[in-house]
Structure formats: structure tokens, C-alpha cells
Design a protein around this motif. Structure first.
Motif, PDB file in Angstrom:
ATOM      1  N   GLU A  72     -30.914  -6.693 -20.145  1.00 60.57           N
ATOM      2  CA  GLU A  72     -31.331  -5.895 -18.989  1.00 60.57           C
ATOM      3  C   GLU A  72     -30.919  -6.580 -17.682  1.00 60.57           C
ATOM      4  O   GLU A  72     -30.423  -5.929 -16.753  1.00 60.57           O
ATOM      5  CB  GLU A  72     -32.856  -5.689 -19.020  1.00 60.57           C
ATOM      6  N   VAL A  73     -31.124  -7.877 -17.617  1.00 56.93           N
ATOM      7  CA  VAL A  73     -30.751  -8.632 -16.420  1.00 56.93           C
ATOM      8  C   VAL A  73     -29.237  -8.580 -16.215  1.00 56.93           C
ATOM      9  O   VAL A  73     -28.746  -8.345 -15.098  1.00 56.93           O
ATOM     10  CB  VAL A  73     -31.227 -10.096 -16.545  1.00 56.93           C
ATOM     11  N   THR A  74     -28.478  -8.789 -17.294  1.00 60.27           N
ATOM     12  CA  THR A  74     -27.023  -8.830 -17.201  1.00 60.27           C
ATOM     13  C   THR A  74     -26.447  -7.499 -16.740  1.00 60.27           C
ATOM     14  O   THR A  74     -25.548  -7.453 -15.881  1.00 60.27           O
ATOM     15  CB  THR A  74     -26.413  -9.219 -18.566  1.00 60.27           C
ATOM     16  N   VAL A  75     -26.961  -6.404 -17.286  1.00 60.54           N
ATOM     17  CA  VAL A  75     -26.472  -5.074 -16.925  1.00 60.54           C
ATOM     18  C   VAL A  75     -26.693  -4.807 -15.438  1.00 60.54           C
ATOM     19  O   VAL A  75     -25.804  -4.326 -14.727  1.00 60.54           O
ATOM     20  CB  VAL A  75     -27.155  -3.984 -17.777  1.00 60.54           C
ATOM     21  N   LYS A  76     -27.891  -5.135 -14.952  1.00 59.77           N
ATOM     22  CA  LYS A  76     -28.200  -4.889 -13.536  1.00 59.77           C
ATOM     23  C   LYS A  76     -27.310  -5.738 -12.626  1.00 59.77           C
ATOM     24  O   LYS A  76     -26.830  -5.267 -11.593  1.00 59.77           O
ATOM     25  CB  LYS A  76     -29.672  -5.203 -13.258  1.00 59.77           C
ATOM     26  N   LEU A  77     -27.084  -7.007 -13.001  1.00 54.00           N
ATOM     27  CA  LEU A  77     -26.239  -7.872 -12.179  1.00 54.00           C
ATOM     28  C   LEU A  77     -24.786  -7.420 -12.186  1.00 54.00           C
ATOM     29  O   LEU A  77     -24.101  -7.485 -11.164  1.00 54.00           O
ATOM     30  CB  LEU A  77     -26.347  -9.318 -12.663  1.00 54.00           C
ATOM     31  N   GLU A  78     -24.313  -6.955 -13.339  1.00 48.29           N
ATOM     32  CA  GLU A  78     -22.925  -6.487 -13.417  1.00 48.29           C
ATOM     33  C   GLU A  78     -22.694  -5.307 -12.490  1.00 48.29           C
ATOM     34  O   GLU A  78     -21.614  -5.163 -11.903  1.00 48.29           O
ATOM     35  CB  GLU A  78     -22.569  -6.113 -14.859  1.00 48.29           C
TER      36      GLU A  78
END
Length: 377
Positions: free
Chosen positions: A180-186
Motif C-alpha cells: 500500500e505504501v509503495t503504490v501510493k509513493l509510486e
């Protein structure tokens, strides 16, 4: 739609770019109309949470200050101002994911994560945030003190986020929190490597100089398109990178009072814009800008900008209908085009806004000296 474009294709409350909807600022039941000045972008979740009432994230006065995403509406037209020019470099959606991680940490650890990188909290009585969790509230007191439009502050805040990622990994949490964190940062143009380090996929253009421009909306629209498409649609990102160069060149020429021929191709626009700022090889400028070394770099930068346009024109970017879709086009090609375009765009904006830039100093050629009369004996 014009409202989405004006608001940067993001929810003004949470920063999400998904499931967007149009919200009436003043409801019809209260006499509000359908004009663009009474419309704003909210995701459906925030829109439904608002109902017909108050939404603190965009209705509080704090959201009307420079650096936030909403503009003030008080009997006058909802006009685009610099608050919407200065887009948050890390979206509220991404920040909310990290705030959720604080739920399973102690208050002391949350505070130390921020303090270790020299952040101080805002007083809780000044915080526009209501949460039963003391840990999440503690996180928000520090996050609210960050200017999320400022590259230097955001870079330090990302170090805080890295520490939170490392803590969760060391604690052995096995849920899908990292995904979830990675998707939002991407979506914000950031990546997370296997060690939990966060880095920019492309460094954002710093928009401080945009505040002084007559109308930077064309540049900002293309920056937003590049950001939204780079991970999922490389061809669209390449097309937007070319359009970013074109928009920047035209903005420079307009700001310098130079007439723009709308039919001029990108290579000629790049040349005209650099010449207008004395960034071309023929300009006679004092100091480092006039050295052969700097002129070589400037020539290379111009070639990069032209190369992006050629990549798009050869069918690898959107903007021209193609009989055959491009093959083997990947994210790395989109990042190459985007980074190249942003490098040129940043150079032009920095030079345009620099009070000591060469174009502000007219160089007067030395006049030949009249021969002196021979002294009479």
C-alpha cells in the motif's frame, strides 16, 4: 474536464487521484450554481463524507493559505491562485498510509522518528485533525508542520518515512502495508527499494519561480500528466514530456514579450527560448555563463530537449495516431524522456527567475576609441 485539470487531477481533501468526482462548494440548496467557480475536485469517499455539510480538509482557513490545494471562496470567483500552482510533492494519500503505520508504534517512537530529522510539531490546539488515536495524532502534529511543496523539507520527511518502513520490517509485520505504501509513493514519482530506501523516479520541478509568471498553468498541466502516466502509460508520459518542453518554451517567450508563432516546431522553440534567456552559444555573457564549458553543457541540454520531441514524433509518444502501436516501450524510456524534459524545464525556469541571470544584464559592446591628437611640440 476543466475542473479536474485546474485542481491537478487530485482530490483536494486527501490527495487521491482515484475515483474522482465534482463537488459543489456551495450546494444548490444554498443557492450555489453550476459554474466552474463553484466546483472543485473531491474523491467519492471525501465527497460522501462531506454530505451537505462541512469538510475541514478543504473548508478550513488553513487550506486557503499558499502551499495548499484549495482556493478561497468568499463571494468572489473561485480563481486559480498559487495555492494550486504549488502541488504537494508527496500526496495526502501517501502521507495517510504512513500515518496509519503509527497505530502500532509507541508515541515516543513516532515522535523520535520525526525529531531525529529535526522536525518540530505544531501545537495540538492549532491542528485541524480529529482522531481517537494519540499515536496517529502525534504523527499528524509533525506532518502538519512540513511544507509538502518544498523539496528540501520533503526530502527530510522521506527519511522519516524510511525509518518507519525499517521499523515495521524489523518488527516482522506481514500484512500488505508495504504494498500500500509503495503504490501510493509510486503515484507521486517515488520508489522504494529492497532496503526500504525511498528515492525519486524523477526529481520534481521546483515551482518557486512559477509564482512570478503570468500564467504557469500550461507547464503545471503537463507536469501533472507526466506524473500520472509515467508508471502505467509510457507513451503518454513521453508525449507529455514533449508537451512540457513546448509549454515551457512558449511560457519563456511570452514572459520575455516575444511573439509566438503557434506553428513553430519544438526544435525552433527550444532555440528561441534559450536565445531569449542568453543561454545560446551566440550570446556574449560575462562570468561562467560565457565560458566554453558552460556553452557546451547548454548545447547538450538543448539537444536533450530536441531529442525528447523526436522520440515522440517517431511514434513512441502520444499525440499522433499510429497505424501500429510501439513495441518494447517501457517505464525506463518514459523516465528517460521525463527526466530529460524536466532538466530542461528546470534550467529555463531557474534562469527566468534568477535576478542575476545573464538575460537581465545587457552587454554593451565596447566602443572603439577615437585616436588622440598628436601632441604639438
Amino acid at each position: 474536464m476543466a475542473v479536474f485539470k485546474r485542481d491537478g487531477y487530485r482530490c483536494l481533501a486527501c490527495g487521491s487521484d482515484e475515483d474522482l468526482s465534482i463537488d459543489h462548494i456551495h450546494h444548490q440548496s444554498a443557492g450555489g450554481g453550476h459554474g466552474i467557480e463553484n466546483l472543485r475536485t473531491l474523491c467519492r469517499s471525501c465527497n460522501s463524507r462531506r454530505g451537505t455539510g462541512y469538510l475541514p480538509e478543504v473548508d478550513e482557513e488553513a487550506w486557503q493559505e499558499p502551499g495548499n490545494s484549495a482556493s478561497k471562496v468568499s463571494g468572489e470567483s473561485y480563481r486559480l491562485n498559487m495555492s494550486s500552482y504549488r502541488r504537494d510533492l508527496v500526496s495526502r494519500a501517501a502521507r495517510n498510509e504512513f500515518r496509519s503505520l503509527a497505530t502500532d508504534m509507541t508515541v515516543r517512537l513516532v515522535a523520535e522518528a520525526w525529531q531525529n530529522h529535526n522536525f518540530a510539531p505544531v501545537p495540538e490546539d492549532e491542528l485541524n485533525y480529529d482522531d481517537s488515536s494519540v499515536r496517529r495524532t502525534t504523527f499528524e502534529t509533525y506532518a502538519a508542520a512540513v511544507d509538502w511543496t518544498d523539496y528540501a523539507q520533503v526530502s527530510r520527511a522521506l527519511l522519516v518515512f524510511e525509518d518507519l518502513i525499517r521499523y515495521y520490517r524489523q518488527s516482522g509485520w506481514e500484512s500488505n502495508w508495504l504494498e500500500e505504501v509503495t503504490v501510493k509513493l509510486e503515484r507521486d514519482g517515488l520508489s522504494v527499494d529492497e532496503r526500504g530506501r525511498i528515492s525519486w523516479l524523477r526529481r520534481p520541478v521546483t515551482t518557486g519561480h512559477l509564482e512570478k509568471l503570468t500564467d504557469p498553468s500550461g507547464i503545471l498541466a503537463e507536469l501533472e500528466r507526466v506524473s500520472r502516466t509515467i508508471a502505467d502509460d509510457p507513451a503518454a508520459a513521453i508525449g507529455s514530456a514533449k508537451q512540457l518542453i513546448e509549454a515551457t518554451a512558449k511560457t519563456v517567450l511570452r514572459e520575455r514579450g516575444i511573439t509566438i508563432d503557434e506553428n513553430t516546431k519544438v526544435p525552433a522553440l527550444v532555440k528561441q527560448a534559450q536565445k531569449a534567456l542568453h543561454l545560446d552559444a551566440s550570446s556574449v555573457t560575462p562570468g561562467p555563463d560565457g565560458t566554453d564549458a558552460v556553452k557546451k553543457i547548454l548545447g547538450g541540454v538543448a539537444s536533450i530537449a530536441v531529442g525528447v520531441a523526436e522520440l515522440r514524433n517517431r511514434g513512441y509518444g502520444t499525440g499522433h495516431g499510429q497505424a501500429t502501436a510501439p513495441t518494447n516501450l517501457g517505464i525506463r524510456h518514459a523516465q528517460l524522456a521525463a527526466n530529460a524534459a524536466i532538466t530542461w524545464c528546470q534550467l529555463m525556469l531557474d534562469t527566468l527567475g534568477d535576478p542575476a541571470a545573464p538575460w537581465r544584464k545587457a552587454v554593451v559592446p565596447a566602443q572603439p576609441q577615437a585616436p588622440t591628437a598628436a601632441a604639438t611640440p
